[in-house]
Design a protein around this motif. Structure first.
Motif, PDB file in Angstrom:
ATOM      1  N   UNK A  70      34.225  22.653   3.237  1.00 49.71           N
ATOM      2  CA  UNK A  70      35.410  21.810   3.111  1.00 49.71           C
ATOM      3  C   UNK A  70      36.492  22.197   4.104  1.00 49.71           C
ATOM      4  N   UNK A  74      35.239  20.017   6.832  1.00 46.20           N
ATOM      5  CA  UNK A  74      35.920  18.823   6.348  1.00 46.20           C
ATOM      6  C   UNK A  74      35.119  17.954   5.402  1.00 46.20           C
ATOM      7  N   UNK A 207      30.303  29.095  18.587  1.00 51.34           N
ATOM      8  CA  UNK A 207      30.088  27.673  18.838  1.00 51.34           C
ATOM      9  C   UNK A 207      29.946  26.890  17.538  1.00 51.34           C
ATOM     10  N   UNK A 208      29.201  27.471  16.589  1.00 50.36           N
ATOM     11  CA  UNK A 208      28.917  26.720  15.366  1.00 50.36           C
ATOM     12  C   UNK A 208      30.207  26.416  14.600  1.00 50.36           C
ATOM     13  N   UNK A 210      33.241  26.170  15.891  1.00 45.57           N
ATOM     14  CA  UNK A 210      34.015  25.162  16.611  1.00 45.57           C
ATOM     15  C   UNK A 210      33.436  23.778  16.422  1.00 45.57           C
ATOM     16  N   UNK A 211      32.086  23.687  16.352  1.00 45.42           N
ATOM     17  CA  UNK A 211      31.540  22.334  16.165  1.00 45.42           C
ATOM     18  C   UNK A 211      31.863  21.829  14.756  1.00 45.42           C
ATOM     19  N   UNK A 213      34.635  22.520  13.106  1.00 44.97           N
ATOM     20  CA  UNK A 213      36.045  22.116  13.111  1.00 44.97           C
ATOM     21  C   UNK A 213      36.231  20.819  13.889  1.00 44.97           C
ATOM     22  N   UNK A 214      35.431  20.655  14.959  1.00 45.71           N
ATOM     23  CA  UNK A 214      35.534  19.424  15.745  1.00 45.71           C
ATOM     24  C   UNK A 214      35.144  18.217  14.889  1.00 45.71           C
ATOM     25  N   UNK A 216      35.341  18.097  11.695  1.00 48.27           N
ATOM     26  CA  UNK A 216      36.389  17.940  10.692  1.00 48.27           C
ATOM     27  C   UNK A 216      37.591  17.190  11.264  1.00 48.27           C
ATOM     28  N   UNK A 217      38.027  17.595  12.459  1.00 46.95           N
ATOM     29  CA  UNK A 217      39.274  17.050  12.994  1.00 46.95           C
ATOM     30  C   UNK A 217      39.107  15.638  13.523  1.00 46.95           C
ATOM     31  N   UNK A 218      38.001  15.325  14.143  1.00 43.08           N
ATOM     32  CA  UNK A 218      37.813  13.975  14.673  1.00 43.08           C
ATOM     33  C   UNK A 218      36.339  13.791  14.996  1.00 43.08           C
ATOM     34  N   UNK A 222      34.156  14.204  18.546  1.00 39.38           N
ATOM     35  CA  UNK A 222      33.199  15.301  18.586  1.00 39.38           C
ATOM     36  C   UNK A 222      31.853  14.803  19.086  1.00 39.38           C
TER      37      UNK A 222
END
Lengths: 358, 260, 316
Positions: A70, A74, A207-208, A210-211, A213-214, A216-218, A222
């Motif tokens: 979560x 996200x 990397x994992x 960041x992917x 969070x990417x 999650x954010x948009x 992504x």
């Protein structure tokens, strides 16, 4: 000014990317870990270890798991309890049927089973997001618990349906079941906590992480920069369910000493969700702070009136607890979505300047 | 750097419909290696749709897109990214919860290969890669002069800087074709000049082919080697800035035709 | 073979052999479906107008019913109690708007969703600390008698309260549909649902609209609560049952009022049929706990926008 980062120059990217860049932080965390390993078993009372530290640590693992899903990725889940149950029931099944397997292997293995189940229930996340997904995880919550209750195979056809945790040992010390000492259980749980928290931090900075969070954010952006949404979301589901599964297995084996469905009902799912929100979405530290806070609050509410010589009926306390939890959730979402972890950070920033105002 | 004979991307007879709405009709053009190519046109002319087709987000019903000599029909956006197409967006599409550094690092996602275990334990390739790519990313950060906001969450940055971080993220992928969707929209003159400088030096120093959409005609005419004009989803004209300036159809489309 | 027969043939044979039982099961299912529909209706209203997924709608049902029953137990006349409760739900809507929604405006939908979970917990504790946590029966003079209906193929048992609930629900839905289509407030609501900013720019006061929507949802919750309370008594379990409105919404689509109604009926009838013909004979029963969710989850694979929802086009 005692606690500062000025004047500490980093000369390599490796140093800049270390987990704790400020030496004082590093010493603090190492010191805390050392104290938890050596000091606590020697000094803390039985009650503190058995009734507070062990459950808080186990719930921290579950909160870490949900936070990965979560907070980092996200994807909202209301099925944490079910994935914990999967870990608990399968750990029992494995431990009692493959008796030669050491318990420290049984529990991660149960976590892997939970991860596989998590992937199955995460599949709809390809098509849907946010609260739509909450329904899929509710399906996991209700279906899995029903399955574990109705299929006696999971509990070795035990007549009561609520089997006791089998005693197993590590290095000659019992660590599970009723015969184990609280200190041994505590250290066993602590080992998992330290390893899993360290791994969570590593994932978050790689990397994992960041992917996740990417996504999650948009999620559209992504995908356009080359992140494949489905494997990314499923990896979050799998790893999150692994953490929850390990937590559930430990809960059954080292805390309540039985495998029972009521320990993992939907209220557990909400409890862990609250830990994540109050502790801080997307924060490893927050998972611990949130777990401690949410677990301790009811205990505090129950004993606080006694300290002042009042006595309050139990159901009133429960109602107040509900109200307080609800209000806290709203409060944190409005005022500090990054939760207790962010408050801690703010405190550190103040400390960095202390005693000067800025 | 200009090798006009070498075609990097070729769009042929592209038509795109959403239900009954025709967003693009029979559009064809070539983008040559090393050039700055501008797509212009009034609002709703289908410029963004065109970019979305090129990087695989929309799938045109008809026509073909050839990139590096390879014709593709249906492809997912991440496949386009893997082939060397990156882009920026009209409405900034940064990852708001992450820092500038993390955002730019996502641009290198496709170039990282460490296994899950190596990442989870931060050993071997997991650690080496993080550091090696960090060096690359720092080069991009230096190039776009955003060192000071390295560790700031991008949600807190002003608009102009966010645009720059987005460009950094696209550049970090070391693309062969860079798509810029209105890189200067909503900027003041100074920010626009900065952005122009970055676009030009990207093209000159890194040799990246650039396709951009822009409304500011001054910018377009100064920057671009060639221009294509779209109107109502059709190609109106294609040529050098000077040719476009003199084209009667284009003038009519922008200023309207008098019907007397 | 035996299993296949039990799964694919036997249940249908049973249905044909004993049609009266089938009809009873269906009616029972449709009636609980009406209840799901009423809760889902509240969800849809709020989702349409504000894009917020109100997890607390189930608790609204419980809270409204608790207030209503509590007032009646104090000796207040049912009609007065009803009006007071409508007032309370309006105040609640106002409070939710000011204290929760406004500070969170422009946040991610997932954050707002979690905030409504907070509202749910708060209300549950609040309602029960005022009115207590016991099961309370609702006596508002809803006729509760067993009617026997002589159909051509056998005698069918129907509860009159079930029929009554069906009629009330149909009435409520009609009123809401008229309200949405023919009043200025209804038009404004639909405008807001379409585009907040555009609605603001033509002069629709957004804040009041939200209060109105939440109040209407509260009203719907009260009606659902009374119906439900009359059947099962007002108790905490109501809020868990109300969670079933979520799969109903997946089936019906989050923005469609007819979808909520039909989805509710499908879920209600489906889970009763499954329980009686497959669940009890083959799966040891209690399948009603998860049936709706699993169906919804499978549904999500094939038609994520629901039966009546609109297809979503994503833009960059």
């Amino acid at each position: 000014m005692l606690y500062r980062e000025a004047g500490q120059f980093k000369t390599s990217y490796s140093a800049d990317q270390a987990m704790l860049t400020i030496p004082l932080d590093r010493w603090f965390v190492f010191g805390l870990a050392a104290f938890a390993i050596v000091g606590v078993p020697l000094l803390a009372s039985e009650y503190l270890i058995a009734s507070i530290l062990i459950p808080v640590l186990i719930l921290s693992i579950a909160a870490l798991g949900l936070n990965i899903l979560t907070g980092y990725c996200g994807q909202l889940s209301l099925g944490t309890g079910a994935f914990m149950a999967a870990g608990a029931y399968l750990a029992y099944k494995i431990a009692t049927n493959i008796t030669w397997m050491p318990i420290w292997l049984v529990i991660p293995l149960a976590g892997l089973c939970a991860a596989a189940i998590g992937i199955a229930f995460g599949l709809p996340s390809l098509r849907i997001k946010g609260f739509y997904l909450a329904v899929a995880t509710l399906a996991a919550q209700f279906f899995l618990l029903w399955l574990f209750v109705k299929v006696p195979w999971f509990v070795n056809y035990s007549i009561s349906g609520v089997p006791t945790a089998p005693p197993r040992s590590v290095l000659g010390f019992d660590v599970t079941g009723a015969t184990a000492t609280n200190e041994a259980k505590y250290l066993f749980v602590l080992a998992f906590v330290i390893a899993l928290a360290w791994i969570a931090r590593n994932m978050a900075r790689s990397r994992i992480g960041r992917s996740w969070m990417a996504i999650r954010d948009m999620d559209i952006a992504a995908e356009l920069i080359g992140i494949r949404p489905l494997p990314t979301k499923l990896s979050a589901f799998a790893i999150s369910s692994f953490y929850c599964g390990v937590a559930g297995a430990l809960w059954a084996m080292c805390y309540i000493n039985t495998v029972e469905p009521t320990a993992f009902d939907i209220n557990r799912s909400f409890q862990v969700l609250f830990m994540v929100i109050v502790g801080g979405l997307g924060s490893v530290l927050g998972s611990f702070l949130g777990a401690a806070f949410i677990f301790l609050l009811p205990i505090f509410l129950n004993s606080a009136p006694g300290w002042f010589g009042y006595s309050v009926a139990g159901d009133i306390i429960t109602h107040i607890e509900f109200m307080l939890f609800g209000a806290l959730i709203i409060f944190f979402l409005i005022v500090e979505p990054h939760g207790l972890a962010r408050l801690w950070q703010i405190a550190k920033e103040k400390l960095r300047l202390w005693p000067f105002p800025y | 750097m200009n090798r006009p004979e070498h075609i990097l991307l070729s769009v042929k007879d592209i038509s795109l419909r959403f239900g009954g709405v025709r967003a693009l009709t029979d559009v064809s053009f070539d983008i040559r290696e090393g050039e700055i190519f501008a797509i212009i046109g009034p609002n709703g002319a289908g410029k963004s749709s065109m970019l979305n087709c090129i990087n695989g987000f929309y799938h045109p019903q008809e026509g073909t897109i050839t990139f590096k000599g390879e014709e593709r029909r249906q492809m997912r956006p991440h496949e386009a990214a893997a082939q060397g197409i990156s882009r920026t967006f009209q409405n900034i599409a940064l990852f708001k919860g992450m820092t500038t550094l993390e955002n730019v690092m996502t641009g290198r996602m496709l170039k990282m290969q460490a296994s899950f275990v190596e990442q989870a334990l931060y050993i071997g390739r997991g650690k080496r890669e993080e550091i090696a790519h960090r060096e690359k990313v720092e080069e991009v950060i230096d190039f776009l002069e955003i060192q000071s906001i390295r560790k700031t969450p991008v949600g807190r940055l002003p608009y102009g800087l966010q645009k720059r971080v987005e460009l950094a993220r696209a550049l970090a992928a070391e693309p062969e074709l860079l798509l810029l969707d209105e890189p200067m929209a909503g900027m003041n003159v100074e920010e626009k000049e900065d952005m122009c400088r970055f676009v030009l030096s990207t093209n000159h120093e890194l040799g990246t082919t650039i396709a951009l959409i822009e409304h500011d005609m001054g910018v377009v005419m100064d920057l671009s080697d060639r221009v294509v004009v779209l109107d109502y989803g059709r190609k109106l004209a294609e040529g050098t800035p000077d040719e476009i300036r003199g084209n009667q159809d284009v003038i009519d489309a922008y200023l309207g035709v008098s019907h007397d | 073979m035996e299993t296949l027969y039990l799964i694919f043939i036997d249940p249908f044979v049973q249905m044909v052999v004993e049609p009266a039982f089938l009809v009873e099961v269906l009616i029972g299912g449709l009636m609980s479906g009406v209840m799901y529909s009423l809760v889902a209706l509240g969800f849809v209203l709020i989702f349409k107008a504000s894009g917020i997924f109100n997890f607390a709608q189930g608790i609204f049902v419980l809270f409204a019913a608790l207030n209503f029953v509590g007032l009646m137990d104090l000796g207040v006349h049912p009609i007065l109690a009803f009006l007071i409760t409508v007032g309370i739900m309006t105040v609640l809507a106002f409070a939710v708007d000011r204290l929760v929604l406004r500070p969170l405006v422009n946040q991610d939908p997932i954050i707002l969703f979690m905030a409504t979970i907070g509202i749910a917990f708060f209300l549950e504790g609040f309602g029960e600390s005022i009115w207590g946590g016991d099961v309370r029966p609702v006596r508002v003079g809803i006729p509760d008698a067993a009617l026997f209906w002589e159909a051509g193929f056998g005698e069918i048992l129907v509860q009159s309260s079930d029929l009554f609930a069906g009629v009330i629900a149909a009435f409520l839905v009609t009123v809401l549909a008229l309200f949405f289509h023919f009043t200025p407030v209804g038009r404004a609501l639909r405008a807001v649902a379409d585009d907040h900013q555009a609605a603001l720019s033509v002069g629709i006061p957004l804040n009041n609209i939200w209060v109105i929507v939440w109040a209407v949802a509260g009203f719907v919750a009260l009606v659902a609560g009374i119906m439900w309370g009359a059947k099962l008594g007002v108790q905490f379990a109501l809020s868990t049952i109300a969670l079933k409105a979520l799969p109903v919404l997946i089936l019906g689509g989050f923005t469609s009022i007819p979808g909520a109604i039909i989805g509710g009926l499908i879920v209600g009838a489906g889970e009763k049929l499954f329980e009686n013909y497959w669940g009890v004979p083959l799966l040891e029963g209690a399948t009603e706990e998860w049936f709706a969710y699993i169906v919804a989850m499978i549904f999500l694979f094939f038609r994520p926008q629901g039966l009546f929802g609109e297809k979503i086009i994503e833009r960059v």
